[in-house]
Design a protein around this motif. Structure first.
Motif, PDB file in Angstrom:
ATOM      1  N   ASP A 115     -39.820  21.017 -54.142  1.00  0.00           N
ATOM      2  CA  ASP A 115     -39.625  19.604 -54.463  1.00  0.00           C
ATOM      3  C   ASP A 115     -38.529  19.041 -53.568  1.00  0.00           C
ATOM      4  N   PRO A 130     -43.574  16.745 -53.493  1.00  0.00           N
ATOM      5  CA  PRO A 130     -43.653  18.196 -53.374  1.00  0.00           C
ATOM      6  C   PRO A 130     -44.218  18.632 -52.023  1.00  0.00           C
ATOM      7  N   ASN A 149     -36.323  26.265 -48.906  1.00  0.00           N
ATOM      8  CA  ASN A 149     -35.666  25.013 -49.306  1.00  0.00           C
ATOM      9  C   ASN A 149     -34.794  24.495 -48.168  1.00  0.00           C
ATOM     10  N   GLY A 179     -36.919  24.596 -55.856  1.00  0.00           N
ATOM     11  CA  GLY A 179     -38.173  25.142 -56.378  1.00  0.00           C
ATOM     12  C   GLY A 179     -38.714  26.324 -55.603  1.00  0.00           C
ATOM     13  N   LYS A 215     -39.371  11.173 -53.442  1.00  0.00           N
ATOM     14  CA  LYS A 215     -39.439  12.515 -53.999  1.00  0.00           C
ATOM     15  C   LYS A 215     -40.886  12.946 -53.920  1.00  0.00           C
ATOM     16  N   ARG A 247     -44.151  25.944 -54.232  1.00  0.00           N
ATOM     17  CA  ARG A 247     -43.914  24.505 -54.308  1.00  0.00           C
ATOM     18  C   ARG A 247     -42.425  24.232 -54.121  1.00  0.00           C
ATOM     19  N   ALA A 276     -46.246  21.806 -50.853  1.00  0.00           N
ATOM     20  CA  ALA A 276     -46.929  22.966 -51.415  1.00  0.00           C
ATOM     21  C   ALA A 276     -47.487  23.852 -50.317  1.00  0.00           C
TER      22      ALA A 276
END
Length: 158
Positions: A98, A152, A122, A116, A150, A96, A154
């Motif tokens: 973020d 996630p 990232n 994350g 914002k 995950r 995944a």
């Protein structure tokens, strides 16, 4: 009546006799630079009209506009995210990331952060969002505003 005049005269005379002279201090003048800060971005779900993706119709209801823009952004991320990086790292399971970013008054993404996941993923998520095509800016209370999102990202690797 005579008593009232004498009483007023008495009050007037006592006020004059007890008055004092006060020296006034020089007032200092401050010439500090005043900075006008930009208003903070508004949450995506709170604006009157969200940023619009090219496929979205401005005449739609708010909920449909929000969904259309979010689907456009999610689709862009899903198409462009380099999932081969996961296999190169030998990772499995749920990963995950973020992601947080702002869509500015011109409709471009800025202030993109991702956390994350592994650092390489990232960074890839940030690079993908930097390539997001320009959107029509958001409007709130009749003015063009910046909005932040914002969400996630995944990845379920087997």
């Amino acid at each position: 009546m005579k008593t009232k005049i004498i009483l007023l005269l008495y009050i007037f005379l006592t006020t004059i006799s007890f008055s004092q002279t006060i020296e006034t201090e020089k007032t200092e003048t401050y010439t500090e630079e005043v900075r006008v800060s930009e208003p903070k971005p508004i949450a995506f779900k709170l604006v009157d009209v969200p940023p619009l993706a090219p496929d979205c119709n401005a005449k739609w209801k708010l909920e449909k506009l929000q969904k259309c823009t979010l689907n456009y952004i999610f689709g862009h991320v899903n198409r462009k995210l380099n999932t081969d990086l996961v296999s190169e790292l030998g990772l499995t399971g749920l990963i995950r990331i973020d992601v947080t970013f702002t869509i500015d008054k011109e409709g471009n993404p800025k202030d993109i952060t991702a956390s994350g996941g592994p650092e390489i993923l990232n960074q890839n998520a940030i690079e993908v969002l930097q390539t997001l095509p320009q959107l029509i800016p958001a409007i709130h209370q009749g003015e063009i505003v910046e909005v932040y999102l914002k969400f996630p990202v995944a990845l379920n690797i087997r």
